[in-house]
Design a protein around this motif. Structure first.
Motif, short mmCIF file in Angstrom:
data_model
loop_
_atom_site.label_atom_id
_atom_site.label_comp_id
_atom_site.label_asym_id
_atom_site.label_seq_id
_atom_site.Cartn_x
_atom_site.Cartn_y
_atom_site.Cartn_z
N SER A 188 0.81 -1.22 0.00
CA SER A 188 0.00 0.00 0.00
C SER A 188 0.84 1.27 0.00
CB SER A 188 -0.92 -0.02 1.23
OG SER A 188 -0.14 -0.22 2.39
N HIS A 189 2.15 1.14 -0.27
CA HIS A 189 2.95 2.37 -0.34
C HIS A 189 2.67 3.09 -1.65
CE1 HIS A 189 5.91 2.20 3.04
NE2 HIS A 189 5.22 1.09 3.22
N PRO A 190 2.62 4.41 -1.61
CA PRO A 190 2.22 5.14 -2.81
C PRO A 190 3.23 5.06 -3.96
CG PRO A 190 2.78 6.65 -1.00
CD PRO A 190 2.75 5.28 -0.42
N ASN A 191 4.51 5.32 -3.69
CA ASN A 191 5.47 5.39 -4.80
C ASN A 191 6.37 4.16 -4.84
OD1 ASN A 191 4.62 7.93 -5.66
ND2 ASN A 191 5.76 8.84 -3.95
N PHE A 192 5.89 3.09 -4.31
CA PHE A 192 6.75 1.92 -4.18
C PHE A 192 5.87 0.71 -4.41
CE2 PHE A 192 8.93 -1.22 -1.39
CZ PHE A 192 10.14 -1.22 -2.03
N SER A 193 6.05 0.06 -5.54
CA SER A 193 5.17 -1.06 -5.82
C SER A 193 5.94 -2.36 -5.68
CB SER A 193 4.58 -0.93 -7.22
OG SER A 193 5.54 -1.28 -8.16
N VAL A 194 5.27 -3.32 -5.13
CA VAL A 194 5.87 -4.63 -4.93
C VAL A 194 5.04 -5.63 -5.70
CG1 VAL A 194 6.43 -6.41 -3.24
CG2 VAL A 194 6.68 -4.00 -2.62
N MET A 195 5.67 -6.40 -6.56
CA MET A 195 4.93 -7.47 -7.20
C MET A 195 5.67 -8.78 -6.97
SD MET A 195 5.71 -6.96 -11.24
CE MET A 195 5.10 -8.54 -11.73
N THR A 196 4.94 -9.83 -6.96
CA THR A 196 5.59 -11.11 -6.68
C THR A 196 5.52 -12.01 -7.90
OG1 THR A 196 3.51 -11.91 -5.79
CG2 THR A 196 5.11 -11.08 -4.22
N ILE A 197 6.55 -12.81 -8.05
CA ILE A 197 6.57 -13.85 -9.07
C ILE A 197 6.79 -15.14 -8.33
CG2 ILE A 197 7.93 -14.83 -10.93
CD1 ILE A 197 8.33 -12.12 -12.05
N GLU A 198 5.97 -16.11 -8.61
CA GLU A 198 6.05 -17.34 -7.86
C GLU A 198 6.57 -18.45 -8.76
OE1 GLU A 198 2.29 -18.33 -6.24
OE2 GLU A 198 3.05 -20.06 -5.13
N SER A 199 7.39 -19.26 -8.21
CA SER A 199 7.88 -20.40 -8.99
C SER A 199 7.99 -21.58 -8.06
CB SER A 199 9.25 -20.06 -9.58
OG SER A 199 9.92 -21.25 -9.90
N HIS A 200 7.78 -22.76 -8.59
CA HIS A 200 7.91 -23.93 -7.73
C HIS A 200 9.06 -24.81 -8.13
CE1 HIS A 200 4.33 -23.02 -5.59
NE2 HIS A 200 3.68 -22.83 -6.72
N ASN A 201 9.61 -24.53 -9.29
CA ASN A 201 10.65 -25.46 -9.73
C ASN A 201 12.01 -24.80 -9.96
OD1 ASN A 201 9.92 -24.00 -11.87
ND2 ASN A 201 9.23 -25.70 -13.14
N SER A 202 12.16 -23.57 -9.51
CA SER A 202 13.47 -22.95 -9.67
C SER A 202 14.40 -23.49 -8.59
CB SER A 202 13.37 -21.45 -9.54
OG SER A 202 12.54 -20.95 -10.55
N ILE A 203 15.59 -23.85 -8.99
CA ILE A 203 16.51 -24.37 -7.99
C ILE A 203 17.74 -23.48 -7.84
CG2 ILE A 203 15.80 -26.78 -8.16
CD1 ILE A 203 18.33 -27.08 -10.00
N SER A 204 17.76 -22.38 -8.54
CA SER A 204 18.94 -21.52 -8.41
C SER A 204 18.57 -20.12 -8.82
CB SER A 204 20.06 -22.02 -9.30
OG SER A 204 19.71 -21.80 -10.64
N ALA A 205 19.48 -19.19 -8.50
CA ALA A 205 19.28 -17.81 -8.90
C ALA A 205 19.18 -17.72 -10.42
CB ALA A 205 20.43 -16.95 -8.39
N GLY A 206 19.95 -18.57 -11.10
CA GLY A 206 19.91 -18.57 -12.56
C GLY A 206 18.51 -18.89 -13.06
#
Lengths: 459, 734
Positions: free
Chosen positions: B93-111
């Motif tokens: 709910s911050h005005p100038n700061f948006s947060v979105m999420t990406i969900e994954s179940h099979n990622s095993i690394s930063a790559g």
């Protein structure tokens, strides 16, 4: 100053054939009509280092050098000339004269060094840090000579401008890594332990080891005694000391201190730390002491390898190749004229009063014409050194060349970028470009040579 | 969510427009390691409390203060928990700061994570890459400016790493954050990163820098006194690079090192050193402890307990770095020492001593308890007379009276420690049994982790569903845990696997024991000794070693060629059965050739071998039938073979291969040798020069080797005569 100076004057270096010969060892090669050795000796004299040992390879060469020194410096310097066998290397030379060395610190300087970096500054840096070795580094010349490992003449063809790879601490006072000779062209391998101790290391490829060292005598002699395979100071002794600086195998200040360390007298150790900390002008103890101090009070012996980096404005070059010979001769009467010790004429050249010039003959700036030399008509000399008692005909052009003494040059010769040794005779219309002519050689009329070395067959 | 959706879909190729894109950040809410197990079996690392505030809040609060406008939070392990947490928090709910999420179940690394984000196409410009366990208060203005300017001048400057001065201990060779010592080479003028070695191979006593580095730079700075903050400013190319190199997993080990050794693309990584600001990442238990201390000592200001930087309840700062929430019930005789945080609703009994510790909310601490350097989370019950030394105690743990936690103990959620029980040093205790398959091997970390995620979620589900029941169930079903943790204790002590036992002290929050230090000192001493000894034997400090290693590493060349032949044969057979075009077969064989480092002659031999084998396997009853089928095969695959027979050497190789086949693998061919050879000649596959040269070479051979030469004597004879005629004819024509 309790410093003994050892000047390693070499012998007849193979690199410099045909310029050197049995009659003219490397130390006596003329630079602006003075033996190269005189530059080192007078330079040391200026720093008030007058107690010298000049080491020459080969008996005959030693006799020649000795004669010259006793003639030139008899009342000015206290010089001992020692002869050592040929091909013993720089380390071997020092082994051979070990019994002469008595002072606390030894300065070892190569006899072919032409420089105006004060050796006193190197000595001061050495004393300030209580180092086992202090090496003088200068910025590597941009073009010019290919470095030979030592006077033994391992000539490696290298890219110009790359002589050493040197690792320094952030304050640029300590030598942490050095690669010389063939190692320079390999991948750089740096001990992690030293990097851990010092945290940050600066690796430089643009510095050259100028072969002027200050050693702690006890350490130097111990290393030379123990490591009898060491041949060269530059390639064996210095890298060894640098490599082992965190795990010293040498005794500092002789035996008493070693006992002290063995007894783990932490008190005296910490006193020493603060004392040398003050001496080193540093508010924190140096990394050597920190890495030497253990957690349980035990100490590991360390020693310091220091450097003195010559200012960029200073001149520093070693005469160890033909290219360097030409470069130095050119520089000493040119950019680095302060080294020559001569006073230049308003035309920026030096013509001895007894020299005779023919009609319409011009001698340009940065030139030198020695005593009693004669030149014919319509000659031109540019950026060249001409020695004593040369007889030069008419219509001769000399540029970027060095002509030694008693050379006879016929009419219509053209000499460019060449070195003509003493007593050479050039007949008429000889054309030389980038050539070296050995002593006493006769070049027949009309010869046209390019990039050749002309010399008499060795007996 | 509407606002973020807009941000996600809005993109433009126009450079003007690009210049104005909001500053974005990718926050990886998963560390892709297992260092915080067993705690992370219950709760994702980013939600673990750091001085009573979930870690991700420090990261988000810093990003907001640094001017980042959009944060893409990548959730993998326990993704539901992270998303639920963020949704219930104020961040959305911050005005100038948006947060979105990406969900994954099979990622095993930063790559994997970055590849997925690339696919989503949400990144529009330069972005900050950070993991959700980073604490910092640095300003990004300067580094962003530097990055942009560099990028403008050199499009290959795609990444700027933030580094900070921090001297790692030269004795134990790790930083105070418990990470391995880091060796970096940096160009002092441009700040370009030239060398990066973090997973130090301790057996190697030297760093090897490529000599080519010095040809470009007259000087290099080599650093052992810098710490990687794991905050990177990246250009969008970074994401596509991850997509192009699907084997990049780890940000540093694969990506950064990959860029450094890759001189084809010429991508460059730069560094930016921060001096007065704070930046550190929680990598292991030791860094958890160190960073907690830093927060309490206010290095991370304004992200400190008494400032409301996020929905946390502000705590009052008292003397000597003591933070105490407003309604703490503390006995008069209790002593709370310096640098300690006590959370809301916590009760502390008589004569209890707490120092250098963090105590969460709603904890009940009995009398005569001593707590030193420990991190106690929420709702923990510590009964009378317990002693806690440098431990981490998670939510809901019960420590019964008189129990002792030795240094380095980690108690995961809801564990119960029985009366008078002494938990040995470095133990990790959890309600879950230790996964049987536990690899400490770094390389297997990812694979291991993937299995862990599946396991986690199932376990987490059980916890969520049955919550309180689980404890009783466990009690009923298992008698093991009761025994393990004293009377009334619940939980399993995880056994430490063999290899990592030695290293446990390195990453624990406990101070490093003196004997370990002494031991490490000794090894460094020995290392030095070795080095100098080495040095004296081999003056150029062991330069021979790499060479000898190199030859050791090389496999037996024979083996390699056998593998190569098998691969080519398999490729060829696939082509036969699946009707693959010759061009594609050639392409595949060529790539095999490169990967096995073979010559074209080897390919020719291998393909010919496959052809003959195919012919041999075709059913046949008589030699003539075999001959016919061979000819059929050769005719059919003429183009394939031809493309490898351009050179005379290759043709000779084929003839020799044919001999070998006849002698060794398929004797059926031996009577047909000359026939088939003629056929090959007839089909223009092998030229007469090759045959004649082969004949010449055989002249001096043993009689046994000449069998086939003799067999084809007539043919060769004919060849030798025929060309002369040709030449004569030609001459006559002229």
């Amino acid at each position: 100053m309790d410093f003994q100076v050892v000047v390693l004057a070499g012998g007849t270096s193979k690199n410099l054939i045909p310029l050197v010969s049995k009659e003219v060892p490397k130390a006596l090669l003329p630079v602006a009509n003075r033996p190269v050795l005189s530059y080192v000796l007078e330079h040391l004299e200026q720093s008030n280092l007058k107690d010298l040992i000049v080491v020459v390879e080969g008996q005959e060469a030693a006799a020649l050098v000795g004669n010259w020194i006793s003639g030139a410096y008899v009342d000015r310097l206290h010089v001992e000339v020692a002869a050592v066998p040929e091909d013993v290397g720089t380390a071997g030379s020092l082994r051979a004269i070990a019994h002469h060395l008595t002072a606390k610190d030894i300065m070892v300087v190569s006899g072919d060094l032409v420089s105006d970096v004060p050796p006193g500054a190197v000595a001061a840096a050495h004393r300030r840090h209580d180092a086992v070795v202090t090496a003088m580094l200068s910025s590597a010349p941009v073009s010019g000579p290919s470095e030979s490992g030592s006077s033994t003449g391992k000539d490696k063809t290298k890219k110009p401008g790359r002589y050493n790879i040197i690792g320094l601490d952030p304050t640029r006072q300590f030598l942490l890594y050095i690669a010389t000779g063939a190692e320079v062209e390999k991948d750089i391998r740096i001990q992690k332990s030293i990097l851990r101790a010092v945290g940050q290391m600066e690796i430089r490829a643009d510095l050259m080891d100028a072969h002027l060292y200050a050693f702690k005598r006890s350490v130097l002699q111990e290393v030379l005694d123990q490591k009898d395979t060491f041949h060269s100071l530059k390639q064996d002794v210095l890298p060894y000391l640098v490599r082992s600086q965190l795990k010293s195998e040498v005794l500092l200040n002789g035996a008493p201190q070693a006992e002290e360390n063995g007894n783990q007298k932490v008190n005296s150790q910490s006193n020493q730390v603060t004392l040398s900390g003050i001496l080193a002008n540093a508010s924190t103890p140096s990394f050597h002491q920190l890495s030497g101090l253990g957690t349980n009070g035990s100490t590991r012996r360390t020693h310091k390898c220091c450097v003195y980096i010559a200012d960029n404005s200073k001149y520093c070059l070693r005469l160890n190749s033909i290219q360097a010979f030409s470069d130095i001769n050119r520089d000493v009467i040119g950019e680095a004229s302060r080294l020559s010790g001569y006073s230049f004429s308003p035309q920026n050249n030096i013509i001895h009063p007894s020299a005779e010039l023919g009609l319409k003959t011009t001698v340009g700036p940065h030139c030198m014409l020695g005593e009693g030399s004669q030149m014919g008509d319509k000659c031109s000399v540019k950026r060249s050194v001409i020695g004593r008692h040369c007889r030069i005909g008419s219509n001769v052009k000399v540029a970027n060349s060095v002509i030694m003494n008693h050379v006879t040059i016929g009419d219509g010769c053209s000499i460019q970028g060449s070195v003509i040794c003493s007593n050479v005779q050039l007949q008429e219309r000889v054309n030389l470009k980038d050539c070296q002519v050995g002593a006493g050689f006769v070049v027949t009329a009309g010869s046209d040579c390019k990039g050749e070395a002309l010399a008499k067959k060795e007996k | 969510m509407g606002a973020q959706k807009k941000g996600a879909t809005r993109f433009s190729e126009d450079p003007e427009e690009l210049a104005r894109v909001p500053l974005q950040a990718i926050l990886l809410a998963d560390s892709f390691t297992t260092k915080f197990r067993p705690i992370t079996l219950d709760r994702p690392k980013v939600l673990l409390p750091l001085v009573n505030v979930p870690m991700i809040n420090y990261t988000l609060a810093w990003l907001e203060s640094a001017g980042v406008e959009e944060v893409i939070v990548f959730c993998c392990a326990h993704s539901k928990q992270v998303i639920n947490y963020l949704e219930s928090s104020e961040w959305f709910s911050h005005p100038n700061f948006s947060v979105m999420t990406i969900e994954s179940h099979n990622s095993i690394s930063a790559g994997d994570a970055l590849r997925l984000i690339y696919e989503r196409n949400v990144i529009q410009g330069d972005f900050v890459l950070i993991s959700g366990d980073t604490v910092s208060n640095m300003s990004l203005t300067q580094v962003l400016k530097e990055h942009k300017e560099r990028k403008k001048k050199d499009s290959n400057a795609i990444m700027t790493m933030i580094i900070k001065r921090s001297k790692s201990s030269s004795i134990i060779q790790q930083s105070r954050l418990g990470t391995d010592e880091l060796f970096m080479a940096i160009d002092p003028n441009t700040k370009q990163l030239l060398y990066y070695e973090d997973k130090a191979d301790h057996s190697k006593g030297a760093i090897c820098l490529d000599k080519l580095l010095l040809t470009d730079n007259p000087s290099i700075s080599l650093h052992n006194d810098k710490q990687d903050c794991y905050i990177d400013i990246c250009s969008p190319e970074v994401l596509s690079l991850f997509t192009d190199n699907f084997d990049y997993q780890h940000l540093r080990r694969h990506f950064v090192k990959g860029l450094l050794v890759d001189d084809i693309m010429g991508y460059k990584v730069f560094t930016h050193e921060i001096h007065s600001n704070y930046a550190a990442r929680i990598d292991n238990f030791r860094s958890y402890g160190s960073i907690s201390k830093d927060i309490i000592q206010r290095w991370t200001y304004p992200f400190v307990p008494d400032v409301k930087f996020f929905g946390n309840s502000a705590i009052k700062l008292e003397r000597q770095g003591m933070y105490r929430a407003s309604d703490v019930v503390q006995s008069r005789s209790a002593e709370v020492g310096s640098f300690t945080v006590i959370g809301n609703g916590t009760r502390i009994g008589n004569n209890t001593k707490i120092s250098n510790s963090v105590v969460g909310e709603g904890c009940t601490i009995g009398s005569n308890v001593s707590i030193e350097g420990s991190y106690i989370w929420d709702n923990v019950i510590i009964e009378d007379g317990c002693k806690l030394m440098h431990s981490i105690v998670c939510d809901g743990v019960v420590i019964k009276s008189g129990a002792v936690l030795d240094p380095g103990v980690v108690l995961s959620f809801k564990v119960i420690i029985g009366q008078q029980f002494v938990v040995p040093s470095y133990s990790k205790v959890s309600l879950f049994q230790q996964p049987t398959k536990q690899d400490s091997d770094e390389e297997l970390e990812y694979a291991d982790n993937s299995s862990g995620i599946v396991e986690n979620s199932s376990m987490a589900d059980t916890v969520d569903k049955s919550n309180g029941q689980l404890t009783s169930e466990l009690l009923d079903e298992e008698c093991g845990p009761t025994y393990e943790l004293g009377t009334g204790g619940v939980g399993y002590i995880w056994s430490i696997c063999e290899g990592s036992h030695e290293e446990e002290w390195r990453h624990s929050i406990a101070p490093i024991p003196a004997d370990k230090l002494a031991e490490a000192m000794q090894t460094t001493d020995d290392d030095l000794e070795l080095l100098t000894q080495d040095g004296s034997v081999l003056p150029p400090s062991g330069e021979l070693k790499p060479d000898s290693n190199y030859s050791d590493d090389n496999e037996d060349p024979r083996d390699v060629s056998i593998y190569f032949e098998k691969e080519v044969e398999a490729t060829f057979l696939r082509a036969v059965h699946e009707n693959i075009k010759e061009d594609n077969v050639i392409l595949e064989v060529n790539s095999l050739r490169l990967s096995y480092n073979k010559l074209f002659t080897d390919c020719a031999g291998a393909i010919f071998y496959s052809l003959m084998k195919l012919a041999l396997e075709t059913p046949h009853s008589s030699p003539s039938e075999l001959c016919n089928s061979t000819m059929d095969v050769v005719t059919k695959w003429k183009k394939l073979l031809k493309s490898y027979l351009t050179d005379i050497d290759e043709q000779i190789e084929v003839i020799q291969k044919f001999e070998e086949i006849c002698l060794e693998s398929a004797k059926e061919f031996s009577p047909l040798f000359s026939k088939i050879l003629f056929h090959l000649y007839d089909k223009d596959l092998i030229q007469e020069d090759a045959i004649l040269k082969w004949d010449d070479e055989k002249k001096n051979a043993d009689e046994a080797d000449k069998v086939f030469v003799k067999q084809s004597e007539k043919f060769i004879q004919w060849l030798r005569e025929a060309p002369e005629e040709d030449d004569e004819e030609e001459d006559e024509e002229e």
